[in-house]
Design a protein around this motif. Structure first.
Motif, PDB file in Angstrom:
ATOM      1  N   VAL A  65       0.843  -1.202   0.000  1.00 40.19           N
ATOM      2  CA  VAL A  65       0.000   0.000   0.000  1.00 40.19           C
ATOM      3  C   VAL A  65       0.875   1.247   0.000  1.00 40.19           C
ATOM      4  O   VAL A  65       0.604   2.221  -0.710  1.00 40.19           O
ATOM      5  CB  VAL A  65      -0.966  -0.015   1.208  1.00 40.19           C
ATOM      6  N   LEU A  66       1.952   1.242   0.788  1.00 44.09           N
ATOM      7  CA  LEU A  66       2.874   2.391   0.805  1.00 44.09           C
ATOM      8  C   LEU A  66       3.518   2.602  -0.564  1.00 44.09           C
ATOM      9  O   LEU A  66       3.563   3.735  -1.057  1.00 44.09           O
ATOM     10  CB  LEU A  66       3.953   2.185   1.869  1.00 44.09           C
ATOM     11  N   GLY A  68       2.374   1.611  -3.461  1.00 50.43           N
ATOM     12  CA  GLY A  68       1.339   2.066  -4.391  1.00 50.43           C
ATOM     13  C   GLY A  68       1.001   3.529  -4.201  1.00 50.43           C
ATOM     14  O   GLY A  68       0.798   4.269  -5.178  1.00 50.43           O
ATOM     15  N   THR A  69       0.951   3.976  -2.951  1.00 51.38           N
ATOM     16  CA  THR A  69       0.653   5.379  -2.670  1.00 51.38           C
ATOM     17  C   THR A  69       1.756   6.281  -3.192  1.00 51.38           C
ATOM     18  O   THR A  69       1.481   7.312  -3.824  1.00 51.38           O
ATOM     19  CB  THR A  69       0.474   5.584  -1.153  1.00 51.38           C
ATOM     20  N   ILE A  70       3.003   5.910  -2.942  1.00 42.94           N
ATOM     21  CA  ILE A  70       4.127   6.721  -3.438  1.00 42.94           C
ATOM     22  C   ILE A  70       4.136   6.746  -4.953  1.00 42.94           C
ATOM     23  O   ILE A  70       4.353   7.797  -5.575  1.00 42.94           O
ATOM     24  CB  ILE A  70       5.464   6.192  -2.866  1.00 42.94           C
ATOM     25  N   PHE A  72       1.543   6.369  -6.999  1.00 45.78           N
ATOM     26  CA  PHE A  72       0.424   7.183  -7.465  1.00 45.78           C
ATOM     27  C   PHE A  72       0.726   8.678  -7.316  1.00 45.78           C
ATOM     28  O   PHE A  72       0.458   9.461  -8.230  1.00 45.78           O
ATOM     29  CB  PHE A  72      -0.840   6.832  -6.680  1.00 45.78           C
ATOM     30  N   VAL A  73       1.277   9.056  -6.187  1.00 41.61           N
ATOM     31  CA  VAL A  73       1.573  10.476  -5.956  1.00 41.61           C
ATOM     32  C   VAL A  73       2.631  10.960  -6.934  1.00 41.61           C
ATOM     33  O   VAL A  73       2.542  12.070  -7.475  1.00 41.61           O
ATOM     34  CB  VAL A  73       2.010  10.693  -4.487  1.00 41.61           C
ATOM     35  N   LYS A  74       3.644  10.115  -7.205  1.00 40.58           N
ATOM     36  CA  LYS A  74       4.700  10.509  -8.141  1.00 40.58           C
ATOM     37  C   LYS A  74       4.145  10.643  -9.563  1.00 40.58           C
ATOM     38  O   LYS A  74       4.461  11.599 -10.274  1.00 40.58           O
ATOM     39  CB  LYS A  74       5.829   9.484  -8.121  1.00 40.58           C
ATOM     40  N   SER A  76       1.042  11.232 -10.469  1.00 38.75           N
ATOM     41  CA  SER A  76       0.023  12.271 -10.604  1.00 38.75           C
ATOM     42  C   SER A  76       0.624  13.670 -10.598  1.00 38.75           C
ATOM     43  O   SER A  76      -0.038  14.615 -11.016  1.00 38.75           O
ATOM     44  CB  SER A  76      -1.006  12.147  -9.479  1.00 38.75           C
TER      45      SER A  76
END
Length: 90
Positions: A65-66, A68-70, A72-74, A76
């Motif tokens: 999850v971490l 995937g979050t990083i 996605f943020v990168k 976007s």
């Protein structure tokens, strides 16, 4: 003035017994002994392996999850990670 009232009425002495440990816990009843403790049963290695598998699954899920979050943020563009020194504005 409040202290004089407390001393006059004897409230401190009246409440001292109610606040004692014996009065708080009821002062009666059976005492706990070593025989009241739970006794271990079953194979500890099997239980340890089951718990460890559950904890490892939670750890891997958290890492995914971490990541995937990083990612996605990168992708976007919401956050700029400042990999390089910024170019001069001049």
């Amino acid at each position: 003035m409040l202290v004089k009232h407390i001393v006059k009425q004897g409230l401190l002495l009246k409440n001292a017994g109610a606040l004692s440990r014996a009065a708080y816990h009821g002062g009666h009843g059976p005492h706990s002994t070593m025989n009241d403790l739970p006794v271990p049963a079953g194979d500890w290695k099997e239980q340890h392996s089951q718990k460890n598998a559950k904890y490892n699954a939670a750890l891997i899920t958290g890492i995914l999850v971490l990541a995937g979050t990083i990612g996605f943020v990168k992708s976007s563009g919401l956050i700029h990670f400042n990999y390089y020194v910024p170019k001069s504005l001049d």
